[in-house]
Design a protein around this motif. Structure first.
Motif, short mmCIF file in Angstrom:
data_model
loop_
_atom_site.label_atom_id
_atom_site.label_comp_id
_atom_site.label_asym_id
_atom_site.label_seq_id
_atom_site.Cartn_x
_atom_site.Cartn_y
_atom_site.Cartn_z
N LEU A 60 -1.07 40.68 43.35
CA LEU A 60 -2.14 41.62 43.45
C LEU A 60 -3.77 41.62 43.87
O LEU A 60 -4.24 41.24 44.56
CB LEU A 60 -1.77 43.26 43.64
N GLY A 61 -3.69 41.00 42.52
CA GLY A 61 -4.62 41.01 42.67
C GLY A 61 -5.53 39.64 42.73
O GLY A 61 -6.86 39.22 44.08
N THR A 62 -5.48 38.67 43.20
CA THR A 62 -4.40 37.18 43.64
C THR A 62 -4.77 37.51 45.15
O THR A 62 -5.62 36.97 45.82
CB THR A 62 -3.74 36.18 43.77
N PHE A 63 -3.80 38.77 46.12
CA PHE A 63 -4.66 38.93 46.99
C PHE A 63 -5.94 39.60 47.30
O PHE A 63 -5.88 38.79 48.70
CB PHE A 63 -2.70 40.14 48.13
N LEU A 64 -5.55 40.12 47.03
CA LEU A 64 -7.30 40.90 47.53
C LEU A 64 -8.48 40.19 46.94
O LEU A 64 -9.66 39.70 48.34
CB LEU A 64 -6.97 42.30 45.90
N ARG A 65 -8.32 38.89 46.09
CA ARG A 65 -9.17 38.16 45.85
C ARG A 65 -9.10 37.03 47.03
O ARG A 65 -10.20 36.53 47.57
CB ARG A 65 -9.17 37.28 44.94
N GLU A 66 -8.27 36.90 47.43
CA GLU A 66 -8.51 35.57 48.74
C GLU A 66 -8.00 36.34 50.27
O GLU A 66 -8.42 35.66 50.94
CB GLU A 66 -6.85 35.17 48.96
N ASN A 67 -8.08 37.79 50.19
CA ASN A 67 -9.68 38.60 51.78
C ASN A 67 -10.27 38.83 51.23
O ASN A 67 -10.44 40.14 51.60
CB ASN A 67 -7.91 39.33 51.48
N GLY A 68 -11.00 38.40 49.87
CA GLY A 68 -12.52 38.28 50.29
C GLY A 68 -12.85 40.27 49.18
O GLY A 68 -13.98 40.51 48.91
N VAL A 69 -11.89 40.64 48.32
CA VAL A 69 -12.12 41.99 47.91
C VAL A 69 -12.13 41.02 45.99
O VAL A 69 -10.81 40.45 46.18
CB VAL A 69 -11.25 42.61 47.97
N ASP A 70 -13.30 41.52 45.24
CA ASP A 70 -13.03 41.69 43.89
C ASP A 70 -12.54 42.51 43.21
O ASP A 70 -12.64 43.83 43.09
CB ASP A 70 -14.50 41.14 43.15
N PRO A 71 -11.31 42.86 42.69
CA PRO A 71 -10.98 43.82 42.64
C PRO A 71 -11.34 43.99 41.09
O PRO A 71 -11.77 45.51 40.80
CB PRO A 71 -9.20 43.37 41.67
N THR A 72 -11.87 43.50 40.21
CA THR A 72 -12.95 43.46 38.96
C THR A 72 -14.65 44.10 39.07
O THR A 72 -15.17 45.12 38.36
CB THR A 72 -13.85 42.31 37.88
N SER A 73 -14.51 44.21 40.75
CA SER A 73 -15.95 45.39 41.12
C SER A 73 -15.47 46.74 41.56
O SER A 73 -16.68 47.26 40.97
CB SER A 73 -16.50 45.28 42.51
N TRP A 74 -14.10 47.11 40.80
CA TRP A 74 -13.68 48.48 41.49
C TRP A 74 -13.25 48.69 39.26
O TRP A 74 -12.70 48.19 38.45
CB TRP A 74 -12.01 48.67 41.52
N ASP A 75 -14.59 49.63 39.48
CA ASP A 75 -14.22 50.40 37.28
C ASP A 75 -12.89 50.51 36.96
O ASP A 75 -12.49 50.25 35.85
CB ASP A 75 -15.03 51.04 37.74
N GLU A 76 -12.25 50.65 37.89
CA GLU A 76 -10.93 51.29 37.51
C GLU A 76 -10.28 50.65 37.42
O GLU A 76 -8.82 50.88 36.84
CB GLU A 76 -10.55 52.90 38.40
N TRP A 77 -10.66 48.63 37.94
CA TRP A 77 -9.31 48.37 38.01
C TRP A 77 -8.75 48.24 36.67
O TRP A 77 -7.27 47.60 36.39
CB TRP A 77 -9.50 46.68 38.02
N PRO A 78 -9.02 47.82 35.23
CA PRO A 78 -8.77 47.90 33.84
C PRO A 78 -7.67 48.99 34.18
O PRO A 78 -6.54 48.65 33.75
CB PRO A 78 -9.59 48.01 32.86
N ASP A 79 -8.02 50.37 34.06
CA ASP A 79 -6.94 51.41 33.75
C ASP A 79 -5.67 51.03 34.45
O ASP A 79 -4.49 51.66 34.25
CB ASP A 79 -7.55 52.41 34.00
#
Length: 304
Positions: A60-79
């Motif tokens: 899912l993280g790979t999909f988001l990054r490939e589409n210009g969305v950095d999942p780690t910019s979401w503070d709750e991503w680790p949770d």
């Protein structure tokens, strides 16, 4: 990854490690380089295998990054990642988790869904990820207005209409899930199956096949033992079949000819997990496969 390895890591052992199915998985591998390979796709996403825990958030993280969305910019991503590992191990069911922890993860999953649906992409995997996360929310939300079968119907409809619109598709599921007009059977207490939903929604009706047997044994999935099939009821479909010479037979039920219109009357049969139920079976199945002697699934040790 070989089909056998993928299925062992993604599907319940009842199917993925069945000795009788290993030839199918080997065939899939042998056809990979062919002009028309046989491909597997899931529609009942229960996250029951290790692939979900190990790969779901990574992919899912790979999909988001490939589409210009950095999942780690979401503070709750680790949770969210931690929650996926916990609840995927439980098939996205609450299990022994507290109501508060379930609710917290559901809220995180809904936030993840918002990010997925905000991606401006016409790629098929954009819809795929939306369906996966929506399914997890459905399974974890008590009293959700969407049932498991409704989620299955939505996933299958996407596979048929959008992902593989030009392909011939065989749906492998329990007879109770693929049957049509399930709510017409009194014993099922208003249950609406996936098959009922897709038959109503699709322009071209699927051809639905049920399965039944006369005698033999089945696997007891609760303890791995063997259960013998009981004698069929007098006058039941199985009892009538027992008077024939067939060891295996295919009975068409769609567009019945006058000579066999008696099949369009209420009759006891047991294609629903060998439970004897009275119904007008052509309303629910387009054909039924009969096996005289059923053999239980034999669960073999892992190969991978």
């Amino acid at each position: 990854m070989p089909a056998g390895a993928a299925t062992e890591r993604a599907i319940f052992p009842l199917w993925s490690r069945s000795e009788q199915l290993r030839g199918l998985f080997d065939y899939i591998d042998a056809q990979v380089g062919a002009g028309s390979p046989l491909r597997l796709a899931g529609f009942d996403n229960q996250a029951s295998g290790t692939l979900s825990r190990d790969s779901l958030t990574h992919d899912l993280g790979t999909f988001l990054r490939e589409n210009g969305v950095d999942p780690t910019s979401w503070d709750e991503w680790p949770d969210f990642v931690a929650g996926v590992r916990v609840f995927a191990a439980q098939g996205f069911r609450p299990g022994g988790a507290s109501a508060d922890s379930v609710q917290t993860f559901v809220e995180l999953a809904r936030e993840a869904l918002d990010r997925i649906e905000a991606v401006k992409s016409d790629r098929a995997d954009a819809t795929f990820w939306s369906l996966v996360v929506r399914g997890a929310v459905t399974r974890l939300t008590p009293g959700s207005p969407e049932t498991r079968d409704a989620a299955m119907a939505r996933n299958l409809t996407w596979l048929v209409r959008d992902r593989f619109p030009e392909e011939k598709i065989i749906v492998w599921a329990a007879s109770s899930r693929i049957m049509a007009a399930s709510d017409a059977i009194e014993e099922l207490d208003g249950f609406v199956s996936m098959g009922s939903l897709v038959r109503e929604a699709w322009e071209h009706a699927p051809f639905i096949i049920g399965f039944t047997a006369l005698e033999g044994d089945i696997l007891d999935v609760s303890n791995g033992g063997v259960l013998p099939l009981s004698e069929p009821a007098i006058g039941s479909l199985e009892e009538i079949w027992s008077g024939t010479q067939h060891d295996v037979a295919f009975l068409p039920l769609r567009d019945l000819q006058p000579a066999v219109r008696w099949l369009d009357e209420p009759m006891v049969a047991r294609p629903l997990g060998y439970r004897e139920v009275e119904a007008v079976w052509p309303r629910h199945f387009d054909a039924i496969v009969f096996t005289r002697v059923m053999e239980p699934s034999r669960i073999a040790p892992p190969r991978f």
